[in-house]
Structure formats: C-alpha cells, structure tokens
Design an enzyme around this catalytic site. Structure first.
Site, PDB file in Angstrom:
ATOM      1  CG  ASP A 126      48.859  48.299  41.093  1.00 44.46           C
ATOM      2  OD1 ASP A 126      49.978  48.472  41.835  1.00 44.46           O
ATOM      3  OD2 ASP A 126      48.188  47.512  41.076  1.00 44.46           O
ATOM      4  CG  ASP A 128      51.136  46.823  45.241  1.00 46.47           C
ATOM      5  OD1 ASP A 128      50.939  47.664  44.275  1.00 46.47           O
ATOM      6  OD2 ASP A 128      50.949  45.452  44.888  1.00 46.47           O
ATOM      7  CE1 TYR A 146      46.471  44.917  37.825  1.00 50.87           C
ATOM      8  CE2 TYR A 146      48.604  45.064  38.959  1.00 50.87           C
ATOM      9  CZ  TYR A 146      47.272  45.361  38.930  1.00 50.87           C
ATOM     10  OH  TYR A 146      46.857  46.052  40.204  1.00 50.87           O
ATOM     11  CD  GLU A 197      45.717  45.984  47.109  1.00 48.08           C
ATOM     12  OE1 GLU A 197      46.724  46.376  47.036  1.00 48.08           O
ATOM     13  OE2 GLU A 197      45.322  44.729  46.914  1.00 48.08           O
TER      14      GLU A 197
END
Length: 534
Positions: free
Chosen positions: A94, A97, A246, A494
């Site tokens: 995603d 990572d 999430y 990120e």
C-alpha cells in the site's frame, strides 16, 4: 503572421498603417514578456499521467511480469499464503512498507477503475490505456485469489507491527507473512464491500476487451456483496492487526452502499438501487454531510455516484426523492471544497491547497480533485448551468478550475516550488519514506540486507534515495505549506497507492482540455487577420 503583416503595412507609408504598426509592435513586445510567464505555469499533464501509472509497478508484490518497467524492483512475497494453504502471491504494497492491506488496496482499484470508466477515452488518447488496465488487473487478479469461498476473503498479508521493525527491500523480506481472513464467524463488511465495489467497477472496465474476465469479476463482486450484507461487522474487530494501521472509523455502512451502487452500475439490476434507497437513512448515506473522501470514508463518493443516477435512470417518485437527498449531501461536499457553505468548508493553506489533516493530506487533495471534475461533468450532462451553494451559485467550470488548481499545486505551483509527484518536474522529494526506494536495488546488489542493517546503513542516510519511486504522490506539506524532505518524516514523505489512483482520471481529463485549448488557439491564430487584407 503578425510580423509578416506589419512589414507589409510598413511599406505602404500610410499614417493609419503606421499607427496600427506601432500598436502591434507594442502588443508583440508585451506578448514576449507575458508568454514565458504563462508558459512557466503550464504543466505537462500527459507526462504526469504516465508517471502516475508507472508508480503502481513499483508497488507490485509477487512475481513481476516480463514487461515490468520499474527495473529496480524484483520478485517478492512469493510464499504469501503458503502457511495457510492458499495462494496469495501478488497484489500491491500500500505504501512504503510491505504489508498487503485489503481495504486501501481495494479502494485503490475502485478509483483506478472509476477513472477509466469516466475518462477512458482521454486515457487512451494519452497513450496510457493499456497501462491503466494493467494496473487494475494486477489488483483484481489478487482479489480473485483472495476470495477463496463465497463467505471467505483473505484481507491482509503481513503484520504492520513486525513489518515496521524492519527496514528491508521487499526482495529481502524476512518479516512474518501471516495471512488474515474474514468469514462468517469473523465478518468484515467494510473490506468485503470495498472489494466487491472494486471488482464490480473493474468488470465494467474489462467488459469490451475481455468479456470472460469481466463476468468472472462481476460474479465475485456479487458474492462478496452478499457476504458483506449477510454477515455484518467491522473488519478491524475480526482482524485486530489492522486496527493500528487502517481502522474502519466510518464503519461498514458506507462500503455497503458503495458496493451496491457499483453493482447497479455494472448490472443495471433494480434491486441494488432499491438497496441504496431503502438504506439511505439508516446507513447514513442521506444524513452524513462530509468534507473528505478517502479509503475509509466513502460517503462523498457515494453521494456523487448516486446523484449521477438522476440523469440516467427511470425511478419512482419515492426513489427520486431519496436520490435527491443523496445529491444534496454530495453537493455539500462540493460546496465545502469551493468554500461556498455557510459554515462547514474545507480549510485551505495560504498557498491554496485543500487541507483536511496533517497526516498524508494529499490523499484528500487528489480525491477531491477527482470528485470535482466528475461532478462538473455531471452538471453539464444534466444541463445544469449552475450549482447553487448556500453562499452563492457557481458554474460547472469553477469546479474544474478548483480541481486544476489543486493538481497544479501538486505538480509545483506552490510556495515551496516543489512537485509532490515524485519524478515529475525539476524538483521533487528525493528522500521518500519507502523501503525499496531508499535501499540500493536488488538488481545492482544482491547481497542480503537484514532488518537492522537497513535501518543502520540506509534509513538514516542523509543522501537521496538510490531509486526514484516515480509517480508516487507523497503525503505533502502541512497547513502552512511547509514541507521537509526527510525519510523519517513519514507524515509528509510517505506515498500511498490511494493518493495517486484518483489522479489518473483527473490528469487524463486535464490533458485533453489542454490539447483542445491548444488546437483552438492554433486554429484561431492561423485564421486570416485584418492586416493580411489591409
């Protein structure tokens, strides 16, 4: 042509012609000053579109195909699902990572598919249609694998806690690859509903090019929706490993409405519209007035999608009444973006960026740009000249202008003078918080790099990343337009797949508009002028 005409007039020695000549010299001089300034603010949306689609290849998990264009990446996650006796190889990481989180991955595919559905012709005109379909199929192929039973969906591979203790290339991954599922005893209506939406939307995309694959996707979407609706519950209550990363703050009701709308769009079956109508109040679709649209909170997207039904379907008076309620709440979101509500509006930074929150704000900017463009098109289709917001009426073009300003901000028209789309322009983030990008490519150095070695040797380096993760849309600046390009500044540096996905359709649309404008200007400039016939 103008200069040639002026020379002609100069030879005729008439006072009127001399005055006209002087006028045009002045205008030409002004144009030479102004045009370079205007050109400096012109962005190459086609190049940005190409780079955006390239990003998804950098995020691929599994065995990479022969045509892989991001060459610094290698195969990874080849044993995913092995411990559980299921093939879960593939899909997308995603962000920076290596966990495969089902909820944001599915939202990414839904938005990519929506981009192709709305702006497929524009994407094709830019020469990127094949790449767009490849990006979608990499996700849907994985979802087919993950849906191993009508009432079973593997919703996560990897554990965020253990993954975040490691700083490794995906090709070296040594973190646990535990897979987590939802089923009848451990439901997850949100992740099942979003995956159903993604597969339903993708089935529309592939309908013409691969009818069999389209039918397969639709079959999975219908079964997943049935599962999500019959066995209701939040997935982060069943998969606790997802809660810290999430969590489904909005609940699962929005995903059920979202999935039903996409299934109606894919099938035309009245039962799905009736589901949306009958559950509009109970599930919050006609009640929530939103100021964000994201992988978690789908309400604004639901309301915009429901609004579009009003111009294409034959519904009863009762159904139209409820759909108009959806439309009203959708327009609240649009008016909030435009700062045209008499109360709740989206904050804007001094530089003009829509601002929702500190962490990864660019996801809300790109998704807002998409909904603004899509709703502008809907207003034109419905032949509505204005959108009546509480603080005043706005024209459909004003929605496009705001969306354009947000995209231009992303691409460099901002106080920092930096493109937040990595790889685009002359200046962009060079220290993206991304494991694979920040460590020397496996193709160049096959020596194993362990968890702590990655932190010691690569994470803390002050230098730029050795690999450019082209097309990644980073989290972006704070509420004062400030941005710090530092690998450890993960709130800003990120990038995530769901940041870039909504941009695909928007960039294609803006490229088309710019191309049409250029053709119009060329046509106008090549028309005979007054001077040619003087």
């Amino acid at each position: 042509m103008v200069i040639r005409s002026m020379k002609k007039e100069g030879r005729q020695q008439r006072s009127g012609s001399r005055d006209l000549y002087s006028c045009f010299v002045s205008v030409t001089a002004i144009l030479w000053v102004v045009l370079p300034v205007a050109a400096a603010k012109a962005f190459d949306y086609k190049d940005a579109l190409s780079k955006s689609l390239l990003y998804f290849e950098a995020q691929r998990s599994g065995r990479l195909p022969y045509g892989q264009r991001v060459t610094w990446r290698g195969h990874s996650g080849l044993t995913d699902g092995l411990q559980q006796g299921v093939d879960l190889v593939g899909g997308y990481y995603d962000a920076g990572d290596h966990v495969k989180f089902g909820l944001p991955m599915a939202f990414t595919i839904t938005m990519l598919s929506w981009s192709v559905i709305e702006y497929g012709d524009e994407i094709a005109a830019a020469g990127e249609y094949h790449h767009a379909l490849e990006a979608i199929k990499w996700g849907t192929d994985y979802f087919i694998k993950a849906h191993t039973h009508p009432y079973v969906l593997w919703a996560e591979v990897g554990d965020g806690d253990t993954d975040h203790y490691c700083w490794q290339r995906p090709e070296d991954m040594t973190t646990p690859r535990q897979a987590y599922k939802i089923d009848t005893e451990n439901p997850g209506s949100d992740v099942a509903g979003e995956t159903a939406a993604a597969m339903a939307a993708a089935s529309i995309v592939f309908r013409k090019s691969d009818a069999h694959y389209s039918h397969l996707l639709l079959h999975h979407a219908q079964k997943l929706f049935e599962f999500a609706d019959k066995y209701r519950g939040k997935y982060d209550s069943s998969i606790r490993e997802a809660k810290s990363y999430y969590p489904s703050w909005s609940g699962y009701e929005d995903e059920l409405l979202w999935a039903a709308l996409w299934l109606h769009k894919a099938t035309g079956t009245p039962q799905y519209v009736e589901y949306v109508v009958s559950n509009g109040e109970g599930f919050g679709g006609t009640g929530w007035a939103m100021t964000e649209f994201s992988w978690d909170a789908k309400y604004a997207g639901i309301q915009i999608l429901a609004s579009k039904l009003l111009s294409v379907g034959n519904f009863s008076a009762a159904q139209r009444h409820v759909l108009k309620q959806y439309e009203s709440k959708g327009e609240h979101y649009i008016c909030a973006c435009l700062s045209k509500n008499n109360g709740t509006n989206l904050h804007r930074t001094p530089g003009g960026m829509l601002f929702v929150r500190q962490w990864n704000n660019m996801q809300y900017v790109s998704s807002a740009a998409f909904l603004l463009i899509a709703y502008s098109d809907y207003l034109k289709e419905a032949r509505r000249d204005v959108l009546r917001c509480p603080a005043g009426a706005v024209r459909p073009q004003e929605l496009v202008e705001l969306a354009t300003s947000q995209v231009d901000y992303i691409l460099g028209d901002n106080p920092m003078g930096i493109s937040y789309l990595v790889g685009y322009g002359r200046k962009y983030p060079m220290r993206v918080h991304h494991r694979g990008s920040s460590i020397v490519s496996y193709k160049r150095s096959k020596g194993f790099i362990g968890c702590m070695q990655g932190y010691y040797d690569w994470y803390g380096r002050r230098g730029q990343n050795p690999n450019v993760v082209t097309g990644a849309l980073v989290g972006g600046p704070d509420s004062h337009d400030r941005f710090r390009d530092h690998r450890g500044n993960y709130m800003q540096t990120e990038a995530c797949t769901y940041n870039t996905a909504p941009l695909v359709g928007v960039l294609a649309k803006l490229h088309q508009q710019m191309s049409h404008q250029h053709v119009k200007e060329m046509t106008t400039s090549s028309s005979p002028s007054y001077l040619e016939f003087a």
